[in-house]
Design a protein around this motif. Structure first.
Motif, short mmCIF file in Angstrom:
data_model
loop_
_atom_site.label_atom_id
_atom_site.label_comp_id
_atom_site.label_asym_id
_atom_site.label_seq_id
_atom_site.Cartn_x
_atom_site.Cartn_y
_atom_site.Cartn_z
N PRO A 172 62.44 52.05 40.08
CA PRO A 172 63.32 51.58 39.00
C PRO A 172 64.49 50.72 39.48
N GLY A 194 67.17 42.69 35.27
CA GLY A 194 68.51 42.26 34.90
C GLY A 194 68.68 40.76 35.00
N THR A 248 69.83 56.00 27.63
CA THR A 248 68.53 56.01 28.31
C THR A 248 67.96 57.41 28.38
N ALA A 290 65.13 47.05 38.30
CA ALA A 290 66.38 46.81 37.59
C ALA A 290 67.00 45.48 38.00
N SER A 339 72.66 46.83 36.35
CA SER A 339 71.31 47.32 36.05
C SER A 339 70.84 48.28 37.14
N MET A 340 71.12 47.93 38.39
CA MET A 340 70.73 48.79 39.51
C MET A 340 71.50 50.11 39.47
N ALA A 378 69.82 52.27 36.98
CA ALA A 378 68.57 52.79 37.55
C ALA A 378 68.83 53.88 38.57
N CYS A 420 67.21 47.32 30.66
CA CYS A 420 67.80 46.03 31.07
C CYS A 420 67.81 45.03 29.91
N ILE A 430 63.25 51.42 32.64
CA ILE A 430 64.32 50.57 33.16
C ILE A 430 64.18 49.13 32.66
#
Length: 485
Positions: A184, A192, A284, A188, A202-203, A206, A249, A245
């Motif tokens: 993920p 992203g 999420t 990500a 984004s990371m 994740a 994003c 994920i």
């Protein structure tokens, strides 16, 4: 540039064929309509993937006849120029010699603005293919490398060369399994960038999904009720997951656009990351994760049910159409389901149906190389067959030989169908992602099982015979492509 500007690709009868990457890069840019016509540029293992403002400005006919260019494809909302294994050198030369931006840069909003007119609207299928390929392509090398290492670990353990209880195995397994466990996070960053979200945020989202304390809540033998501010949370496994994920994003990109309109720019860099994490991480866990996981499970179960009805027929259709899927980039969507199967089920039954496809493409191209007496055909077929057989990269063979002469492509599809039927009938599966080529045959035996090797052997013999007897004649090279059937 870290690569030389000129490289000798090969020779035939003491005649050398140098490729000037800078000159080829300049020619390609001119023929796609110039710098001003390019929104962004990306590349995969063999193709330059242009996002153009107006594809009608590109001179496709002239590009197809340009030395160094194998084929031009327009698919998935991209203008794809197939270069072959030297694509990275040409890509680097274009970025170094022009003002064209890499697609990995945060410029998705620009792409949306340029292409959001009615005449530029892409079909839903094309958009899906573009999204999936853009997300998976950047880290495919690490993905397949790790998969190959895992495959060899299985082989070494099977042969008694390595003991699972040793720390050596633990270290090597971490090297091979890390990219899958933290998949993920890799997705990500790419998703992203693709959607126009802040990729490092984004990371961070994740990372929360695969945080050790979170994974412990899911895998606990005596699970406790999980809630967030009194809202119940259904825990699912996010390690090795794909869909959650990617959807997050997409939502993040939309959320950030909304926030950017209401937060003053002077404090945006302070509050935007906080709001992203504060809102999207709980969202999420509560909504996006459970829904996307259920959807992925549903798709997987539906495909599995179809294969159960008639495994040989399902395998034949899947493998037989695989080269056509590659032509139009549809294979990326299928591959994403296969990756999801590994995370959800712990094994994949879909992509193993195509285990013989790389070999059939390589052997068909080799048959053309051996049968043809023409230097220009041999110069393309020889390297393309080696690239497919050793490296598992099939695009040069598909575009340079199979598609050009058409009949070899038909023979490949027929042979693939036979291999897919064998794999379907004997329930060939895999539990790791790994590359498929001549060098990995021992690992294929260990991971996929002996029937995969049987399928590969049958397909290789069959496709060579079909191409040699019915698939190619040198006369085909004397007529226009559309008539060489």
């Amino acid at each position: 540039m870290k690569h030389p500007a000129v490289k000798i690709l090969g020779h035939c009868d003491d005649i050398h064929f140098p490729v000037d990457y800078n000159a080829l890069a300049k020619t390609v840019v001119e023929l796609v309509g110039g710098e001003e016509n390019v929104i962004s540029l990306a590349h995969c293992m063999t193709r330059l993937r242009f996002k153009l403002k107006d594809e009608s400005k590109a001179n496709t006919e002239k590009l197809n006849s340009t030395p160094g260019v194998i084929q031009v494809m327009q698919a998935g909302g991209q203008y794809q120029v197939v270069i072959g294994t030297d694509v990275t050198d040409v890509y680097d030369a274009i970025l170094a010699g022009t003002k064209i931006k890499a697609a990995s840069s945060e410029q998705a909003p620009v792409q949306e603005t340029e292409s959001d007119t009615p005449e530029k609207k892409e079909s839903m299928v094309a958009t899906l293919i573009d999204i999936v390929s853009s997300i998976f392509t950047p880290f495919l090398g690490a993905f397949t490398g790790a998969g190959l290492l895992k495959g060899f670990l299985v082989l070494f353990v099977t042969l008694g060369l390595l003991d699972k209880s040793t720390t050596t195995y633990t270290i090597l397994n971490a090297a091979g399994d890390g990219v899958f466990y933290f998949l993920p996070i890799f997705l990500a960053y790419c998703a992203g960038n693709k959607f126009g979200a802040k990729p490092f945020i984004s990371m961070a989202i994740a990372a929360a999904l695969v945080y050790p304390n979170i994974t412990a809540l899911f895998s606990a033998t005596d699970p406790i009720p999980v809630e967030f501010l009194g809202i119940p949370v259904k825990m699912v496994s996010y390690t090795s997951s794909v869909l959650p994920i990617i959807v997050v994003c997409f939502v993040q990109a939309k959320f950030e656009k909304l926030i950017n309109r209401v937060i003053p720019q002077i404090v945006r860099n302070i509050f935007l990351p906080v709001l992203d994490l504060l809102i999207l991480v709980p969202l999420t866990f509560i909504v996006i994760g459970p829904i996307t996981t259920a959807a992925a499970n549903g798709i997987s179960v539906a495909i599995q049910s179809l294969l159960r009805l008639c495994p040989p027929l399902g395998g034949a259709l899947m493998a037989g159409l695989w080269p056509v899927m590659i032509l139009f980039g549809i294979h990326w969507a299928i591959m994403s389901i296969g990756f999801a199967n590994l995370g959800i089920l712990g094994y994949d039954y879909l992509l193993p149906l195509t285990v013989s496809c790389n070999f059939s493409i390589a052997i068909a191209t080799l048959a053309v190389f051996l049968k043809s007496k023409k230097k220009n055909v041999k110069q393309v077929a020889g390297p393309a067959s080696i690239t497919a057989l050793i490296g598992g990269v099939t695009e040069p063979a598909i575009y340079g030989i199979l598609l050009k002469y058409k009949k070899p492509l038909i023979m490949v599809c027929i042979a693939n169908a036979v291999g897919g039927a064998i794999c379907g009938a004997f329930n060939v599966t895999r539990n790791v992602q790994m590359s498929v080529n001549l060098l990995t045959l021992p690992a294929i035996w260990a991971v996929y099982g002996p029937w995969a090797i049987v399928a590969i052997a049958v397909v290789c013999v069959l496709v060579f015979a079909l191409v040699w007897l019915f698939g190619y004649k040198d006369e085909m090279d004397n007529v226009p492509e559309k008539e060489s059937k």
